[in-house]
Scaffold this motif. Structure first.
Motif, PDB file in Angstrom:
ATOM      1  N   LEU A   1       0.841  -1.211   0.000  1.00 19.46           N
ATOM      2  CA  LEU A   1       0.000   0.000   0.000  1.00 19.46           C
ATOM      3  C   LEU A   1       0.870   1.252   0.000  1.00 19.46           C
ATOM      4  O   LEU A   1       0.620   2.188  -0.765  1.00 19.46           O
ATOM      5  CB  LEU A   1      -0.937   0.003   1.201  1.00 19.46           C
ATOM      6  CG  LEU A   1      -1.817   1.246   1.365  1.00 19.46           C
ATOM      7  CD1 LEU A   1      -2.761   1.405   0.181  1.00 19.46           C
ATOM      8  CD2 LEU A   1      -2.591   1.161   2.681  1.00 19.46           C
ATOM      9  N   LEU A   2       1.901   1.272   0.831  1.00 14.79           N
ATOM     10  CA  LEU A   2       2.791   2.434   0.868  1.00 14.79           C
ATOM     11  C   LEU A   2       3.520   2.597  -0.464  1.00 14.79           C
ATOM     12  O   LEU A   2       3.659   3.714  -0.967  1.00 14.79           O
ATOM     13  CB  LEU A   2       3.792   2.326   2.021  1.00 14.79           C
ATOM     14  CG  LEU A   2       4.752   3.503   2.163  1.00 14.79           C
ATOM     15  CD1 LEU A   2       3.995   4.808   2.391  1.00 14.79           C
ATOM     16  CD2 LEU A   2       5.743   3.239   3.284  1.00 14.79           C
ATOM     17  N   SER A   3       3.956   1.493  -1.053  1.00 15.32           N
ATOM     18  CA  SER A   3       4.621   1.562  -2.361  1.00 15.32           C
ATOM     19  C   SER A   3       3.693   2.155  -3.413  1.00 15.32           C
ATOM     20  O   SER A   3       4.092   3.010  -4.200  1.00 15.32           O
ATOM     21  CB  SER A   3       5.072   0.172  -2.805  1.00 15.32           C
ATOM     22  OG  SER A   3       6.010  -0.350  -1.913  1.00 15.32           O
ATOM     23  N   PHE A   4       2.433   1.689  -3.414  1.00 13.82           N
ATOM     24  CA  PHE A   4       1.451   2.243  -4.344  1.00 13.82           C
ATOM     25  C   PHE A   4       1.268   3.734  -4.112  1.00 13.82           C
ATOM     26  O   PHE A   4       1.237   4.518  -5.065  1.00 13.82           O
ATOM     27  CB  PHE A   4       0.107   1.519  -4.213  1.00 13.82           C
ATOM     28  CG  PHE A   4      -0.999   2.250  -4.923  1.00 13.82           C
ATOM     29  CD1 PHE A   4      -1.138   2.151  -6.298  1.00 13.82           C
ATOM     30  CD2 PHE A   4      -1.873   3.065  -4.221  1.00 13.82           C
ATOM     31  CE1 PHE A   4      -2.136   2.854  -6.957  1.00 13.82           C
ATOM     32  CE2 PHE A   4      -2.877   3.768  -4.870  1.00 13.82           C
ATOM     33  CZ  PHE A   4      -3.012   3.658  -6.246  1.00 13.82           C
ATOM     34  N   ALA A   5       1.148   4.137  -2.855  1.00 13.45           N
ATOM     35  CA  ALA A   5       0.919   5.556  -2.535  1.00 13.45           C
ATOM     36  C   ALA A   5       2.083   6.412  -3.024  1.00 13.45           C
ATOM     37  O   ALA A   5       1.871   7.485  -3.602  1.00 13.45           O
ATOM     38  CB  ALA A   5       0.721   5.732  -1.029  1.00 13.45           C
ATOM     39  N   LEU A   6       3.313   5.940  -2.828  1.00  9.68           N
ATOM     40  CA  LEU A   6       4.487   6.709  -3.267  1.00  9.68           C
ATOM     41  C   LEU A   6       4.567   6.770  -4.790  1.00  9.68           C
ATOM     42  O   LEU A   6       4.893   7.827  -5.356  1.00  9.68           O
ATOM     43  CB  LEU A   6       5.758   6.101  -2.682  1.00  9.68           C
ATOM     44  CG  LEU A   6       5.892   6.223  -1.160  1.00  9.68           C
ATOM     45  CD1 LEU A   6       7.068   5.395  -0.665  1.00  9.68           C
ATOM     46  CD2 LEU A   6       6.023   7.669  -0.738  1.00  9.68           C
TER      47      LEU A   6
ATOM     48  N   ARG B   1       1.842   9.180  -6.001  1.00  8.51           N
ATOM     49  CA  ARG B   1       2.258  10.577  -5.800  1.00  8.51           C
ATOM     50  C   ARG B   1       3.258  11.003  -6.864  1.00  8.51           C
ATOM     51  O   ARG B   1       3.155  12.105  -7.414  1.00  8.51           O
ATOM     52  CB  ARG B   1       2.855  10.770  -4.410  1.00  8.51           C
ATOM     53  CG  ARG B   1       3.284  12.218  -4.168  1.00  8.51           C
ATOM     54  CD  ARG B   1       3.815  12.444  -2.801  1.00  8.51           C
ATOM     55  NE  ARG B   1       5.059  11.710  -2.633  1.00  8.51           N
ATOM     56  CZ  ARG B   1       5.732  11.639  -1.498  1.00  8.51           C
ATOM     57  NH1 ARG B   1       5.282  12.228  -0.418  1.00  8.51           N
ATOM     58  NH2 ARG B   1       6.851  10.973  -1.423  1.00  8.51           N
ATOM     59  N   ALA B   2       4.224  10.134  -7.190  1.00  8.55           N
ATOM     60  CA  ALA B   2       5.212  10.465  -8.221  1.00  8.55           C
ATOM     61  C   ALA B   2       4.536  10.652  -9.580  1.00  8.55           C
ATOM     62  O   ALA B   2       4.885  11.555 -10.338  1.00  8.55           O
ATOM     63  CB  ALA B   2       6.275   9.372  -8.303  1.00  8.55           C
ATOM     64  N   HIS B   3       3.540   9.815  -9.857  1.00  5.38           N
ATOM     65  CA  HIS B   3       2.828   9.924 -11.132  1.00  5.38           C
ATOM     66  C   HIS B   3       2.014  11.216 -11.206  1.00  5.38           C
ATOM     67  O   HIS B   3       2.053  11.928 -12.206  1.00  5.38           O
ATOM     68  CB  HIS B   3       1.915   8.712 -11.329  1.00  5.38           C
ATOM     69  CG  HIS B   3       1.053   8.801 -12.532  1.00  5.38           C
ATOM     70  ND1 HIS B   3       1.544   8.669 -13.800  1.00  5.38           N
ATOM     71  CD2 HIS B   3      -0.281   9.036 -12.661  1.00  5.38           C
ATOM     72  CE1 HIS B   3       0.557   8.806 -14.667  1.00  5.38           C
ATOM     73  NE2 HIS B   3      -0.566   9.027 -13.991  1.00  5.38           N
TER      74      HIS B   3
ATOM     75  N   LEU C   1      10.975   9.498  -8.520  1.00  4.13           N
ATOM     76  CA  LEU C   1      11.176   9.122  -7.123  1.00  4.13           C
ATOM     77  C   LEU C   1      12.627   9.391  -6.734  1.00  4.13           C
ATOM     78  O   LEU C   1      13.544   9.052  -7.481  1.00  4.13           O
ATOM     79  CB  LEU C   1      10.878   7.646  -6.905  1.00  4.13           C
ATOM     80  CG  LEU C   1       9.422   7.219  -6.972  1.00  4.13           C
ATOM     81  CD1 LEU C   1       9.324   5.704  -6.845  1.00  4.13           C
ATOM     82  CD2 LEU C   1       8.617   7.870  -5.876  1.00  4.13           C
ATOM     83  N   ALA C   2      12.833   9.987  -5.595  1.00  2.00           N
ATOM     84  CA  ALA C   2      14.179  10.160  -5.065  1.00  2.00           C
ATOM     85  C   ALA C   2      14.742   8.790  -4.731  1.00  2.00           C
ATOM     86  O   ALA C   2      13.971   7.887  -4.357  1.00  2.00           O
ATOM     87  CB  ALA C   2      14.139  11.043  -3.812  1.00  2.00           C
ATOM     88  N   PRO C   3      16.037   8.575  -4.862  1.00  2.00           N
ATOM     89  CA  PRO C   3      16.600   7.250  -4.590  1.00  2.00           C
ATOM     90  C   PRO C   3      16.231   6.650  -3.230  1.00  2.00           C
ATOM     91  O   PRO C   3      15.867   5.475  -3.167  1.00  2.00           O
ATOM     92  CB  PRO C   3      18.122   7.472  -4.720  1.00  2.00           C
ATOM     93  CG  PRO C   3      18.222   8.592  -5.717  1.00  2.00           C
ATOM     94  CD  PRO C   3      17.057   9.485  -5.408  1.00  2.00           C
TER      95      PRO C   3
END
Length: 156
Positions: A134-139, A142-144, A150-152
């Motif tokens: 879920l957190l990966s999807f949210a990040l 947000r980037a999209h 995404l910052a490294p």
């Protein structure tokens, strides 16, 4: 009287930002679910974390994380805090990403839905697997939406 209440409600809506709302919900969840609910599956994973003898039934990464957290505070509490941090951190990222208030409310209400809250307090590998996704999807969302890379450290 109704005008005064309407003004108060409007002021609260404008001032309450997602960080405050998610932090408050996180705190309420920590209090409500303290120290974390364990199933027989969780107890087996906890035994592996204590003994350091890992099997192939539970994800070793989460068992190792539990072992590390257990060296700070014994029991499921810190893993519960970690899980709830993932849940409300994800909700915060999503609420910050969307600009329309009705979408923010929908994300918050969805985070409080019984089928989400039912697992939020249970320290079990299913929650430990779903919440990082879920957190990966949210990040990524947000980037999209912001059209930024995404910052490294975020990508990692």
């Amino acid at each position: 009287m109704s005008i005064a209440l309407s003004n108060i409600a409007s002021t609260i809506r404008k001032r309450l930002n997602p960080a405050i709302v998610c932090a408050f919900a996180f705190l309420i969840n920590v209090i409500a679910y303290y120290p974390g609910f364990l199933t027989s599956d969780s107890l087996d994973q906890y035994e592996q974390a204590i003994t350091g003898k890992y099997g192939n039934w539970h994800p070793p990464a989460f068992t190792l994380l539990w072992r590390l957290l257990n060296s700070i505070y014994k029991g499921p509490f810190l893993l519960l805090v970690f899980q709830l941090g993932l849940l409300w951190g994800s909700a915060y990222v999503l609420m910050q990403t969307v600009k329309k208030r009705h979408w923010r409310i929908a994300i918050f209400v969805l985070s409080l839905a019984p089928f989400v809250q039912n697992f939020a307090g249970c320290v079990v590998k299913d929650s430990q697997m779903a919440l990082p996704w879920l957190l990966s999807f949210a990040l990524l969302f947000r980037a999209h939406v912001t059209d930024k890379r995404l910052a490294p450290p975020t990508a990692f």
